[in-house]
Design an enzyme around this catalytic site. Structure first.
Site, short mmCIF file in Angstrom:
data_model
loop_
_atom_site.label_atom_id
_atom_site.label_comp_id
_atom_site.label_asym_id
_atom_site.label_seq_id
_atom_site.Cartn_x
_atom_site.Cartn_y
_atom_site.Cartn_z
CG HIS A 195 7.91 6.50 -0.91
ND1 HIS A 195 6.65 5.97 -0.70
CD2 HIS A 195 8.22 7.16 0.21
CE1 HIS A 195 6.24 6.32 0.52
NE2 HIS A 195 7.18 7.04 1.09
CD GLU A 247 4.23 4.38 -2.47
OE1 GLU A 247 3.56 5.15 -1.76
OE2 GLU A 247 5.46 4.35 -2.44
#
Lengths: 295, 386
Positions: free
Chosen positions: A247, A210
């Site tokens: 995150h 990601e």
């Protein structure tokens, strides 16, 4: 074979008597993981979920010969818990806790690397599973199945999404490793890719990255040298720069850490990239039949 | 959590970094008074947490206190819009700072180098401009000094880095002190960025932080109660501020398709799918583990605060949480709020068949795959608004 954990892994759970710790410990026991001890300061001598509880990690390891630990303690105490596990001689520590201060992670990760005795997985990760043998963490066990695919990922639910598709397509997994979404992870893509390359049972690797950081790009350099096929997926193509996407590590800083940079690096390294999660099983099947044909 | 310039300067000053004299004002008259105190030669700077303040008209130099006060009075309450922040932010405070006589400008920052997993000090002779541009055009102008996590910095390393960066000899001692102060600030404050750009070398040979940018690691705020009170104000958007109060991971993205999902990776992936289907994501929202009705309700309310939202996509992978429980949560939440826009829910994983059955006949349109869900919500949102 598998990487890092298998049916012989003996697990001690730090923070086992808490709400999260209790729930997931029961799930791990039900899956077949050998949970041999729990650690909660002040609760030593008791038994919880049929597992003996100790005041310190050292006592737990001495009494049970545990060789792996999983940490569910709250973020302010998580770094200390990792160091305690290392000092007790645990070889493999999985840190599930989310929200560990970056400086704490940085200090712990560097110390563990310098000492060279203990591998840390996480923090802020879903854990690790060798299907049919051992589950350490919080992932739903029943969506996984044994098979030839090694998997490594920064994201929990995205792993579940893709694993579920793989399993339903008849593509089981050797081991699935969640390295977590923090900016300073204990174990990185390249570490896990090396293990899969050396594991004879792993025939293909799925790598789920990601935005944020450059670990995918670094891993791509290693992918160039691998004999096994790698199928990649990168999420966050539409995420704007400078914004943290849930995150702590999922943030594009200036021009660093974009999805495009990661996709480009992996493609250049010879990996196949899925544009959508639903394409992963097809690409893995194709990669596996190519490898089989080459023999 | 980003700190305002004035907060950053106050913090750095406590660690021995020289900053220009300055006063924070919240209205024209107090800005005027502050400007008089510095003899009228001042810079008035909007205290808003966005890049491109100068170009947006939020920074101006003055010769007279009257003009400075007038400008501040007009600026406060005004919405500043920049390329970096198209929705803009309303100015609530300005910093009235004494003008300093700048001879040269340098650059200095401390941040985490994720690849090296260590702190890095970046120092450059090229100050006052965008450091990314310097890095792209002549990278050799930036000197990087890594901080040993166990040992910190040795003095000689700092002296060496400053010399390598071609900081003039007479400024080197002050630069060494400033670097050491920055690293100390970073570590003791649990920062995730400390940046001074420009570092001003004045005609009377003083090294001063003409601007300052400090950001604190959100994960470490529990160790810094001093920032608790200002945490919500630090959000760059009113809905993000509300999300912070509700403890929900939400980022506003500017499009018109609201997104709710579980797990950061899956939500980002949902955004990508909406874009691929021809839509524009309005937000990132991670509902977190489980999906109890109350939590779902809070999240839906939050997404709908954005008036641009014309459709809502809910994408849940039921793992340990069963899909039918998630569906129950969604239905309960929708029983309590009146949602007038189209909603598509995709629930996959454990007990997803039951979940889809439960949603049949309700206002919520079901979908089996993420791709299908994204296509459906984009089409519905377009047709419902013509």
């Amino acid at each position: 074979m598998a990487v890092l954990v298998d049916r012989n892994t003996r697990l001690v759970v730090a923070g086992m008597t808490g709400r999260e710790g209790s729930f997931h410990t029961q799930q791990m026991i039900d899956y077949g993981t050998q949970v041999v001890a729990g650690v909660t300061p002040g609760k030593g001598g008791t038994t919880h979920l049929g597992v003996p509880v100790f005041n310190t990690m050292r006592e737990a390891v001495e009494a049970t010969q545990a060789d792996a630990s999983v940490i569910f303690v709250p973020a302010p105490f998580a770094a200390d818990s990792v160091l305690e596990a290392e000092a007790a001689g645990i070889r493999f520590v999985t840190l599930i806790t989310e929200g560990v201060p970056i400086l704490d992670s940085m200090k712990v990760v560097n110390r563990l690397r310098t000492n060279g005795r203990t591998r840390l997985l996480g923090g802020n990760c879903a854990g690790i599973i060798t299907p049919g043998q051992c589950k350490i963490g919080i992932m739903p066990g029943h969506i996984f199945a044994p098979g030839p695919v090694g998997m490594v990922s920064r994201s929990g639910t995205l792993t579940y999404e893709i694993v579920w598709e793989l399993t339903r397509a008849g593509l089981g997994q050797t081991t699935c490793v969640g390295i977590g979404g923090d900016p300073v992870p204990g174990t990185r893509f390249i570490d896990v890719l090396r293990m899969f390359e050396e594991d004879p049972e792993t025939k293909a690797v799925v790598m789920i990255g990601e935005i944020g950081g450059t670990d995918e790009e670094t891993a791509a350099e290693y992918i160039k040298t691998m004999s096994k096929p790698v199928v990649g997926f990168i999420s966050g193509r539409t995420a704007p720069p400078g914004k943290r996407m849930g995150h702590a590590g999922a943030i594009v800083s200036g021009n660093l850490g974009t999805a495009q940079s990661k996709v480009d690096a992996m493609l250049a390294a010879g990996a196949t990239i899925a544009d959508r999660t639903s394409e992963v099983p097809g690409l893995v099947s194709a990669a596996l039949s190519l490898t089989a044909g080459a023999r | 959590m980003k700190l305002h310039e004035y907060q950053s300067k106050e913090l750095l000053e406590r660690y021995g970094v020289a900053v220009p004299r300055g006063t924070v004002a919240t209205d024209g008259p107090s800005a005027h008074q502050a400007a008089e105190q510095f003899g009228g030669k001042v810079v008035v700077k909007a205290q808003v947490l966005m890049g491109g303040r100068g170009k947006a008209g939020g920074v101006k130099l003055f010769d007279s206190a009257d003009e400075a006060g007038k400008f501040a009075g007009e600026l406060i309450g005004k919405r500043l819009v920049s390329i970096q922040n198209p929705t803009g932010l309303v100015v609530e405070k300005v910093l009235v700072g004494e003008l300093i006589d700048i001879a040269e400008e340098y650059y200095l920052s401390v941040l985490l180098d994720r690849a090296e997993q260590r702190l890095v000090v970046m120092v450059s002779q090229e100050g006052g401009m965008d450091i990314e541009e310097v890095a792209a055009t002549h990278p050799a102008a930036i000197v990087r000094l890594y901080v040993d996590p166990a040992w910190g910095l040795a003095d000689f390393e700092v002296r060496d880095a400053v010399a390598k960066a071609n900081i003039p000899a007479k400024a080197q001692r002050q630069m060494v002190s400033m670097i050491k102060a920055l690293v100390k600030t970073y570590i003791e404050s649990d920062a995730d960025l400390v940046e001074i750009n420009p570092v001003a070398w004045t005609s009377d040979e003083k090294l001063i932080a003409a601007d300052a940018k400090v950001s604190i690691d959100d994960n470490a705020l529990f160790r810094h109660p001093e920032y608790q009170a200002t945490k919500d104000d630090a959000a760059e958007d009113p809905i993000e501020a509300e999300a912070s109060r509700r403890d929900i991971a939400y980022v506003r993205l500017g499009g018109d398709i609201g997104i709710i999902g579980n797990g950061a990776g899956l939500v980002m992936c949902s955004m990508d799918e909406v874009k691929a289907a021809g839509g524009n994501p309005a937000n990132f929202l991670d509902v977190g583990g489980g999906a109890q009705a109350e939590r779902v309700q809070q999240c839906v309310e939050l997404v709908l605060m954005d008036e641009n939202v014309r459709g809502l996509l809910i994408n849940i992978f039921g793992g340990i949480t069963r899909g039918d429980e998630v569906a129950k949560g969604i239905l309960e939440a929708f029983g309590k709020i009146d949602v007038k826009i189209p909603v598509v829910a995709r629930i996959e994983g454990t007990a997803s068949d039951e979940a889809i059955r439960m949603l049949e006949g309700t206002q919520i349109v079901g979908a089996v795959t993420m791709q299908e869900a994204a296509a459906k919500i984009v089409a519905l949102a377009q047709s419902s608004t013509g």
